[in-house]
Write a protein that holds these residues in place. Structure first.
Motif, PDB file in Angstrom:
ATOM      1  N   ASN A  19       0.829  -1.196   0.000  1.00 33.07           N
ATOM      2  CA  ASN A  19       0.000   0.000   0.000  1.00 33.07           C
ATOM      3  C   ASN A  19       0.869   1.254   0.000  1.00 33.07           C
ATOM      4  N   ASP A  20       0.272   2.341  -0.439  1.00 30.83           N
ATOM      5  CA  ASP A  20       0.940   3.627  -0.494  1.00 30.83           C
ATOM      6  C   ASP A  20       0.088   4.619   0.291  1.00 30.83           C
ATOM      7  N   PRO A  21       0.696   5.563   1.022  1.00 29.66           N
ATOM      8  CA  PRO A  21      -0.117   6.552   1.746  1.00 29.66           C
ATOM      9  C   PRO A  21      -1.128   7.258   0.852  1.00 29.66           C
ATOM     10  N   ALA A  22      -0.796   7.421  -0.425  1.00 29.50           N
ATOM     11  CA  ALA A  22      -1.723   8.089  -1.344  1.00 29.50           C
ATOM     12  C   ALA A  22      -2.997   7.279  -1.564  1.00 29.50           C
ATOM     13  N   LEU A  26      -7.993   7.668  -2.343  1.00 24.37           N
ATOM     14  CA  LEU A  26      -8.675   7.148  -3.519  1.00 24.37           C
ATOM     15  C   LEU A  26     -10.127   6.771  -3.249  1.00 24.37           C
ATOM     16  N   GLY A  27     -10.487   6.617  -1.987  1.00 24.64           N
ATOM     17  CA  GLY A  27     -11.864   6.252  -1.663  1.00 24.64           C
ATOM     18  C   GLY A  27     -12.175   4.783  -1.845  1.00 24.64           C
ATOM     19  N   LEU A  28     -11.157   3.922  -1.748  1.00 22.49           N
ATOM     20  CA  LEU A  28     -11.357   2.487  -1.910  1.00 22.49           C
ATOM     21  C   LEU A  28     -11.648   1.829  -0.566  1.00 22.49           C
ATOM     22  N   SER A 188     -21.988  -1.049   9.317  1.00 23.17           N
ATOM     23  CA  SER A 188     -21.271  -0.418  10.428  1.00 23.17           C
ATOM     24  C   SER A 188     -20.656   0.906   9.995  1.00 23.17           C
ATOM     25  N   GLY A 189     -20.121   1.643  10.969  1.00 24.80           N
ATOM     26  CA  GLY A 189     -19.381   2.866  10.678  1.00 24.80           C
ATOM     27  C   GLY A 189     -20.220   4.003  10.151  1.00 24.80           C
ATOM     28  N   GLY A 190     -21.519   3.949  10.372  1.00 26.65           N
ATOM     29  CA  GLY A 190     -22.364   5.037   9.894  1.00 26.65           C
ATOM     30  C   GLY A 190     -22.623   5.020   8.405  1.00 26.65           C
ATOM     31  N   GLY A 191     -22.337   3.893   7.745  1.00 22.08           N
ATOM     32  CA  GLY A 191     -22.587   3.787   6.316  1.00 22.08           C
ATOM     33  C   GLY A 191     -21.319   3.598   5.503  1.00 22.08           C
ATOM     34  N   ASP A 192     -21.497   3.406   4.229  1.00 29.96           N
ATOM     35  CA  ASP A 192     -20.378   3.183   3.315  1.00 29.96           C
ATOM     36  C   ASP A 192     -19.921   4.519   2.737  1.00 29.96           C
ATOM     37  N   ARG A 193     -18.727   4.953   3.129  1.00 27.65           N
ATOM     38  CA  ARG A 193     -18.204   6.245   2.670  1.00 27.65           C
ATOM     39  C   ARG A 193     -17.208   6.107   1.524  1.00 27.65           C
ATOM     40  N   THR A 194     -17.075   4.910   0.978  1.00 33.57           N
ATOM     41  CA  THR A 194     -16.152   4.732  -0.144  1.00 33.57           C
ATOM     42  C   THR A 194     -16.750   5.331  -1.420  1.00 33.57           C
ATOM     43  N   LYS A 199     -17.302   6.429 -10.215  1.00 26.24           N
ATOM     44  CA  LYS A 199     -16.785   7.771  -9.981  1.00 26.24           C
ATOM     45  C   LYS A 199     -15.306   7.765  -9.558  1.00 26.24           C
ATOM     46  N   LEU A 200     -14.710   6.602  -9.505  1.00 26.61           N
ATOM     47  CA  LEU A 200     -13.310   6.500  -9.092  1.00 26.61           C
ATOM     48  C   LEU A 200     -12.392   7.127 -10.132  1.00 26.61           C
ATOM     49  N   ARG A 201     -11.384   7.813  -9.655  1.00 25.00           N
ATOM     50  CA  ARG A 201     -10.332   8.365 -10.506  1.00 25.00           C
ATOM     51  C   ARG A 201      -9.018   7.759 -10.032  1.00 25.00           C
ATOM     52  N   LEU A 202      -8.637   6.656 -10.641  1.00 22.88           N
ATOM     53  CA  LEU A 202      -7.484   5.891 -10.180  1.00 22.88           C
ATOM     54  C   LEU A 202      -6.255   6.210 -11.020  1.00 22.88           C
ATOM     55  N   PRO A 203      -5.095   6.354 -10.378  1.00 23.10           N
ATOM     56  CA  PRO A 203      -3.863   6.599 -11.146  1.00 23.10           C
ATOM     57  C   PRO A 203      -3.449   5.335 -11.890  1.00 23.10           C
TER      58      PRO A 203
END
Length: 218
Positions: A19-22, A26-28, A188-194, A199-203
């Motif tokens: 994994n990368d901090p970036a 990405l919202g994944l 859980s977690g109040g819903g899916d925030r991904t 709409k994903l913009r992946l490098p």
């Protein structure tokens, strides 16, 4: 040396995530919602030990995921990121997500999004099934909120898929059902925030272009 097939069959295969901090931007799906799946096929003796049949036939008769035969995973009604590795010795899989036959009257096959391959992330692609060869990797997003709570989704091998790549002679035991996802957990977690896959913009990885005057040899 000279025993690669036997070593792989005995369990010398694994998966690790880089994994990368970036990636956080990405919202994944992350954490428990990013699930590695190591697919293999094996044949077992009556006492549960492995039997090696590759000298007698092609392919084994039992699907194994992360070391377990015919496992299941309880999931929430949300998006999951599945990191799939085909660690089989020689079996090609053509995978799809089918709703359990008892729910099939109400639910169509579950489409998914391909977001990455061996070459890294890519533009999300909406798919119904895909072919994966030994040692190949796929990065998927599956949205279990698209099915009713309580639904069981089966990861299946497309009917009639040969052990080897289509068109290459050779056959072995057919495997249909691989594992099951059961949409039984509360969100859980109040819903899916991904980010929704569309709409994903992946490098993406820039292709390597040969330089002018490149010397070519055969």
């Amino acid at each position: 040396m000279g025993m690669s097939a036997l070593n792989v069959y005995a369990g010398l295969a694994g998966l690790y995530l880089i994994n990368d901090p970036a990636d956080k931007r990405l919202g994944l799906p992350r954490g428990e919602f990013e699930v590695p799946l190591i697919l293999q096929d094996r044949t077992f003796n009556a006492n549960g030990s492995l039997t090696y049949t590759m000298t007698d036939r092609e392919g084994e008769d039992t699907p194994v995921v992360n070391g377990k035969a015919y496992p299941y995973l309880d999931v929430e009604p949300r998006r999951y990121r599945l990191r799939i590795l085909n660690a089989s010795n020689e079996r090609f899989w053509r995978l799809r997500f089918d709703v359990d036959p008892r729910d099939a009257l109400h639910e169509p096959p579950l489409l998914f999004w391909l977001i990455g391959t061996d070459g890294g992330l890519r533009t999300p692609l909406h798919m119904l099934d895909f072919l994966i060869s030994p040692a190949e990797r796929y990065d998927l997003i599956v949205d279990f909120s698209q099915v009713r709570p309580g639904t069981k989704v089966n990861l299946t091998n497309y009917p009639g898929t040969q052990v080897h790549f289509p068109g290459i002679p050779g056959c072995g035991p057919e495997i249909a059902d691989i594992m099951q996802f059961r949409v039984t957990k509360q969100l859980s977690g109040g819903g899916d925030r991904t980010t929704p896959p569309e709409k994903l913009r992946l490098p993406t990885v820039a292709p390597i272009k040969p330089k002018p005057r490149t010397r070519r040899r055969e």
